[in-house]
Write an enzyme that holds these catalytic residues in place. Structure first.
Site, PDB file in Angstrom:
ATOM      1  N   ASN A 272       0.844  -1.273   0.096  1.00  0.00           N
ATOM      2  CA  ASN A 272       0.152  -0.074   0.011  1.00  0.00           C
ATOM      3  C   ASN A 272       0.892   1.336  -0.027  1.00  0.00           C
ATOM      4  O   ASN A 272       2.227   0.970  -0.003  1.00  0.00           O
ATOM      5  CB  ASN A 272      -0.994   0.149   1.054  1.00  0.00           C
ATOM      6  CG  ASN A 272      -0.035   0.031   2.576  1.00  0.00           C
ATOM      7  OD1 ASN A 272       0.425   0.807   2.919  1.00  0.00           O
ATOM      8  ND2 ASN A 272      -0.252  -1.384   3.165  1.00  0.00           N
TER       9      ASN A 272
ATOM     10  N   ASP B 103      -4.228  -6.401   4.980  1.00  0.00           N
ATOM     11  CA  ASP B 103      -5.379  -7.296   5.538  1.00  0.00           C
ATOM     12  C   ASP B 103      -5.288  -8.699   4.837  1.00  0.00           C
ATOM     13  O   ASP B 103      -5.919  -9.531   5.621  1.00  0.00           O
ATOM     14  CB  ASP B 103      -6.876  -6.485   5.290  1.00  0.00           C
ATOM     15  CG  ASP B 103      -7.019  -5.458   6.110  1.00  0.00           C
ATOM     16  OD1 ASP B 103      -6.355  -5.366   7.422  1.00  0.00           O
ATOM     17  OD2 ASP B 103      -7.393  -4.479   5.695  1.00  0.00           O
TER      18      ASP B 103
ATOM     19  N   LYS C 142       9.868 -16.775 -10.496  1.00  0.00           N
ATOM     20  CA  LYS C 142       9.053 -15.606 -10.852  1.00  0.00           C
ATOM     21  C   LYS C 142       7.899 -16.258 -11.994  1.00  0.00           C
ATOM     22  O   LYS C 142       8.185 -17.053 -12.731  1.00  0.00           O
ATOM     23  CB  LYS C 142      10.027 -14.774 -12.176  1.00  0.00           C
ATOM     24  CG  LYS C 142       9.292 -13.595 -12.779  1.00  0.00           C
ATOM     25  CD  LYS C 142      10.194 -13.103 -14.004  1.00  0.00           C
ATOM     26  CE  LYS C 142       9.189 -11.913 -14.796  1.00  0.00           C
ATOM     27  NZ  LYS C 142       9.894 -11.812 -15.853  1.00  0.00           N
TER      28      LYS C 142
ATOM     29  N   PHE D 158      -4.692   3.143  14.890  1.00  0.00           N
ATOM     30  CA  PHE D 158      -4.868   4.081  13.972  1.00  0.00           C
ATOM     31  C   PHE D 158      -6.358   3.441  13.268  1.00  0.00           C
ATOM     32  O   PHE D 158      -6.789   2.421  13.193  1.00  0.00           O
ATOM     33  CB  PHE D 158      -3.904   4.042  12.773  1.00  0.00           C
ATOM     34  CG  PHE D 158      -2.983   5.390  13.335  1.00  0.00           C
ATOM     35  CD1 PHE D 158      -2.149   5.226  14.512  1.00  0.00           C
ATOM     36  CD2 PHE D 158      -2.981   6.221  12.486  1.00  0.00           C
ATOM     37  CE1 PHE D 158      -1.523   6.590  14.828  1.00  0.00           C
ATOM     38  CE2 PHE D 158      -2.208   7.637  12.770  1.00  0.00           C
ATOM     39  CZ  PHE D 158      -1.228   7.503  14.112  1.00  0.00           C
TER      40      PHE D 158
ATOM     41  N   LYS E 170     -15.022   1.360  14.966  1.00  0.00           N
ATOM     42  CA  LYS E 170     -13.842   0.601  15.146  1.00  0.00           C
ATOM     43  C   LYS E 170     -13.446   0.686  16.451  1.00  0.00           C
ATOM     44  O   LYS E 170     -12.763  -0.221  16.816  1.00  0.00           O
ATOM     45  CB  LYS E 170     -12.732   1.201  14.227  1.00  0.00           C
ATOM     46  CG  LYS E 170     -11.420   0.596  14.194  1.00  0.00           C
ATOM     47  CD  LYS E 170     -10.525   0.822  13.069  1.00  0.00           C
ATOM     48  CE  LYS E 170     -10.905   0.228  11.713  1.00  0.00           C
ATOM     49  NZ  LYS E 170     -10.097   0.118  10.657  1.00  0.00           N
TER      50      LYS E 170
ATOM     51  N   LYS F 181     -12.553  -2.540  18.275  1.00  0.00           N
ATOM     52  CA  LYS F 181     -11.093  -2.830  18.850  1.00  0.00           C
ATOM     53  C   LYS F 181     -11.034  -1.580  20.105  1.00  0.00           C
ATOM     54  O   LYS F 181     -10.631  -0.253  19.787  1.00  0.00           O
ATOM     55  CB  LYS F 181      -9.989  -2.176  17.650  1.00  0.00           C
ATOM     56  CG  LYS F 181      -9.975  -3.339  16.549  1.00  0.00           C
ATOM     57  CD  LYS F 181      -8.927  -2.976  15.674  1.00  0.00           C
ATOM     58  CE  LYS F 181      -8.976  -4.104  14.304  1.00  0.00           C
ATOM     59  NZ  LYS F 181      -8.058  -4.008  13.568  1.00  0.00           N
TER      60      LYS F 181
HETATM   61  O1  PMT Z   1       2.798   6.134   6.532  1.00  0.00           O
HETATM   62  P1  PMT Z   1       2.100   7.291   5.918  1.00  0.00           P
HETATM   63  O2  PMT Z   1       2.463   7.736   4.609  1.00  0.00           O
HETATM   64  O3  PMT Z   1       2.581   8.599   6.795  1.00  0.00           O
HETATM   65  O4  PMT Z   1       0.549   7.312   6.187  1.00  0.00           O
HETATM   66  C1  PMT Z   1       0.043   7.209   7.400  1.00  0.00           C
HETATM   67  C2  PMT Z   1      -1.137   6.260   7.497  1.00  0.00           C
HETATM   68  C3  PMT Z   1      -2.392   6.712   6.611  1.00  0.00           C
HETATM   69  C4  PMT Z   1      -0.659   4.916   7.036  1.00  0.00           C
HETATM   70  C5  PMT Z   1      -1.631   6.448   9.175  1.00  0.00           C
HETATM   71  O5  PMT Z   1      -1.956   7.415   9.282  1.00  0.00           O
HETATM   72  C6  PMT Z   1      -2.616   5.389   9.034  1.00  0.00           C
HETATM   73  O6  PMT Z   1      -3.981   5.571   9.035  1.00  0.00           O
HETATM   74  N1  PMT Z   1      -2.382   3.916   9.519  1.00  0.00           N
HETATM   75  C7  PMT Z   1      -3.218   3.168   9.798  1.00  0.00           C
HETATM   76  C8  PMT Z   1      -3.563   2.474   8.524  1.00  0.00           C
HETATM   77  C9  PMT Z   1      -4.404   1.065   8.658  1.00  0.00           C
HETATM   78  O7  PMT Z   1      -4.210   0.036   8.386  1.00  0.00           O
HETATM   79  O8  PMT Z   1      -5.451   1.415   9.104  1.00  0.00           O
HETATM   80  P2  PMT Z   1      -6.726   0.254   9.406  1.00  0.00           P
HETATM   81  O9  PMT Z   1      -8.062   1.085   9.670  1.00  0.00           O
HETATM   82  O10 PMT Z   1      -6.870  -0.873   8.230  1.00  0.00           O
HETATM   83  O11 PMT Z   1      -6.435  -0.421  10.628  1.00  0.00           O
HETATM   84  C10 PMT Z   1      -6.723  -0.226  11.933  1.00  0.00           C
HETATM   85  C11 PMT Z   1      -5.660  -0.636  13.039  1.00  0.00           C
HETATM   86  O12 PMT Z   1      -5.356  -1.939  13.091  1.00  0.00           O
HETATM   87  C12 PMT Z   1      -4.526   0.014  12.673  1.00  0.00           C
HETATM   88  O13 PMT Z   1      -3.857   0.527  13.960  1.00  0.00           O
HETATM   89  C13 PMT Z   1      -3.410  -1.010  11.927  1.00  0.00           C
HETATM   90  O14 PMT Z   1      -2.142  -0.805  12.282  1.00  0.00           O
HETATM   91  C14 PMT Z   1      -4.003  -2.128  12.467  1.00  0.00           C
HETATM   92  N2  PMT Z   1      -4.017  -3.384  11.872  1.00  0.00           N
HETATM   93  C15 PMT Z   1      -4.538  -3.624  10.677  1.00  0.00           C
HETATM   94  C16 PMT Z   1      -4.546  -4.696   9.949  1.00  0.00           C
HETATM   95  C17 PMT Z   1      -3.956  -5.838  10.752  1.00  0.00           C
HETATM   96  N3  PMT Z   1      -3.655  -6.875   9.941  1.00  0.00           N
HETATM   97  N4  PMT Z   1      -3.347  -5.717  11.834  1.00  0.00           N
HETATM   98  C18 PMT Z   1      -3.281  -4.512  12.464  1.00  0.00           C
HETATM   99  O15 PMT Z   1      -2.937  -4.482  13.478  1.00  0.00           O
END
Ligand code: PMT
Length: 416
Positions: A227, A296, A306, A341, A355, A359
């Site tokens: 991503n 995810d 390859k 986040f 969320k 969580k």
């Molecule tokens: O890195 P930059 O370019 O500065 O961009 C910043 C950002 C946009 C990446 C950052 O601000 C941000 O939003 N990070 C979280 C991205 C994310 O995966 O969000 P989510 O809503 O999908 O996930 C929610 C939370 O679960 C997050 O804390 C994530 O770290 C966590 N997660 C998600 C999926 C997974 N398999 N395991 C996790 O722990």
């Protein structure tokens, strides 16, 4: 054809610079080496970060660069005379020492290091050192032989033991035509030392675990699913936590930016790598901040070779990755503070509350990544903070550096 420069107007997205050094008075003590010319540029940058810079020069520093250069760049009178009687009721070394939040020896010659280590006060710079009781940083710059000489190393050790910060010189070509360690440290290292020294050590004694950046899920040896995360948001948080004295471990996906100084970097690639690294570090952490953009889904199978081009369409079967944050929430102790986040496109508040229900973190940092200037791979962000009691705080568009400050301010409130 004549070349015309395009004039862009980015005013709508411009964010006022975050003045990390706002209100701080820095006494810039320049001693006589060629690196004084760099100190003039650094003085300007310190001012751009909000500081007031008052320059004091030794006689030899004035041989390299005129006081007028510093006066013009800083807008302040430059001092060099211990017996200056232009302001009859003030003794320069006392009044300057009272005003300053920080004494920055930039550059510091072997001579000033020796004088400071031994308490010799024979000019304004060395006298000020003795008259000053606040924090002191030395940024040495000199010939590599002089720098590695036992006398200089001993003097540096004495100053360090006295509690002063030394920003060690860099390696490279020096002005005297030699190669080795002796070049004035780069601006980034000096800036970081200044900011850290002036930042209250509110996270001292606490271990902070931060995740940042993207993950890469391999399809074959040369392709992956990932991503747009650059790591800028998480790295800014790690940098600010380190400035506040936290012991920071930064678990990062593949990013192109250097680890912030004072942090321990743990490199990971895939979501499962990151999950393992977090799991190893978790028990030690007092604060966990999950800003990484974790995939995810990951391919069920990774080809060892390859993959060749063949049919017109190609199906990849993906499987869910471990949800690292959910794992943390199951294992956490009540003393640990967890920040999650939330990256969404639209309806941010509703999705953030939803969320938080799934969580239950102590603080959720939500960003609408479809908004201009927010989210992935930009230097700014606009976030909504939602705490465990559902208090909402909508922040304006800010630099990621300032967003990090605001997040950690909230973290500290939640800790107390
Ligand atoms: O890195 P930059 O370019 O500065 O961009 C910043 C950002 C946009 C990446 C950052 O601000 C941000 O939003 N990070 C979280 C991205 C994310 O995966 O969000 P989510 O809503 O999908 O996930 C929610 C939370 O679960 C997050 O804390 C994530 O770290 C966590 N997660 C998600 C999926 C997974 N398999 N395991 C996790 O722990």
């Amino acid at each position: 054809m004549p070349h015309h420069k395009e004039i862009r107007n980015d005013a709508d997205l411009s964010v006022p610079a975050y003045l990390l050094l706002q209100g701080k008075v820095i006494l810039l003590c320049a001693s006589g080496g060629i690196a004084v010319f760099k100190a003039a540029g650094y003085a300007r940058k310190l001012m751009e970060a909000g500081a007031r810079v008052i320059t004091v020069m030794t006689e030899n520093a004035r041989r390299f660069v005129s006081p007028l250069t510093f006066a013009a760049l800083t807008g302040e009178k430059v001092h060099y005379d211990t017996f200056d009687d232009s302001d009859a009721h003030l003794i320069p070394h006392i009044s300057l020492a009272r005003e300053a939040d920080l004494m920055l020896h930039l550059p510091a010659t072997a001579n000033i290091l020796a004088k400071a280590a031994n308490g010799i006060a024979d000019d304004l710079v060395s006298t000020l050192y003795l008259a000053y009781s606040g924090p002191v940083i030395f940024c040495p710059a000199m010939n590599p032989m002089m720098y590695s000489h036992a006398a200089t190393r001993d003097n540096i050790a004495v100053l360090r033991a006295r509690g002063h910060e030394i920003v060690e010189a860099d390696f490279g070509n020096t002005a005297c035509g030699e190669k080795g360690q002796g070049r004035l440290a780069c601006w980034e290292d000096i800036r970081e030392a200044v900011i850290r020294t002036l930042t209250p050590q509110s996270l001292k004694g606490l271990k902070v675990l931060v995740t940042a950046g993207p993950t890469q899920e391999a399809i074959d040896p040369i392709r992956f699913i990932s991503n747009r995360s650059s790591g800028k948001m998480g790295y800014a948080i790690a940098a600010e936590a380190a400035r506040r004295g936290g012991e920071v471990t930064l678990v990062s996906g593949p990013c192109a930016i250097p680890a912030p100084s004072g942090t321990r970097l743990v490199n990971t690639i895939s979501a499962s790598d990151m999950a393992e690294a977090v799991s190893r570090e978790l028990d030690e952490a007092d604060i966990v901040i999950m800003s990484a953009a974790v995939a995810d889904y990951t391919p069920v199978e990774t080809s060892g070779q390859k993959m060749k081009k063949g049919a017109d369409t190609l199906e990849l079967i993906l499987t869910k990755t471990p949800d690292i944050l959910s794992g943390i929430l199951e294992r956490r102790t009540p003393e640990q503070l967890v920040v999650g986040f939330c990256a969404e496109t639209g309806a941010l508040e509703a999705k953030a509350l939803e969320k938080l229900a799934r969580k239950p973190v102590d603080l959720l940092v939500a960003n609408d990544v479809s908004e201009p200037g927010a989210g992935f791979d930009v230097d700014t962000n606009r976030v909504l903070l939602v705490d465990r009691d559902h208090n909402l705080e909508k922040l304006p568009l800010l630099s990621k550096e300032e967003v990090a400050v605001r997040i950690l301010n909230r973290v500290e409130e939640l800790l107390s």
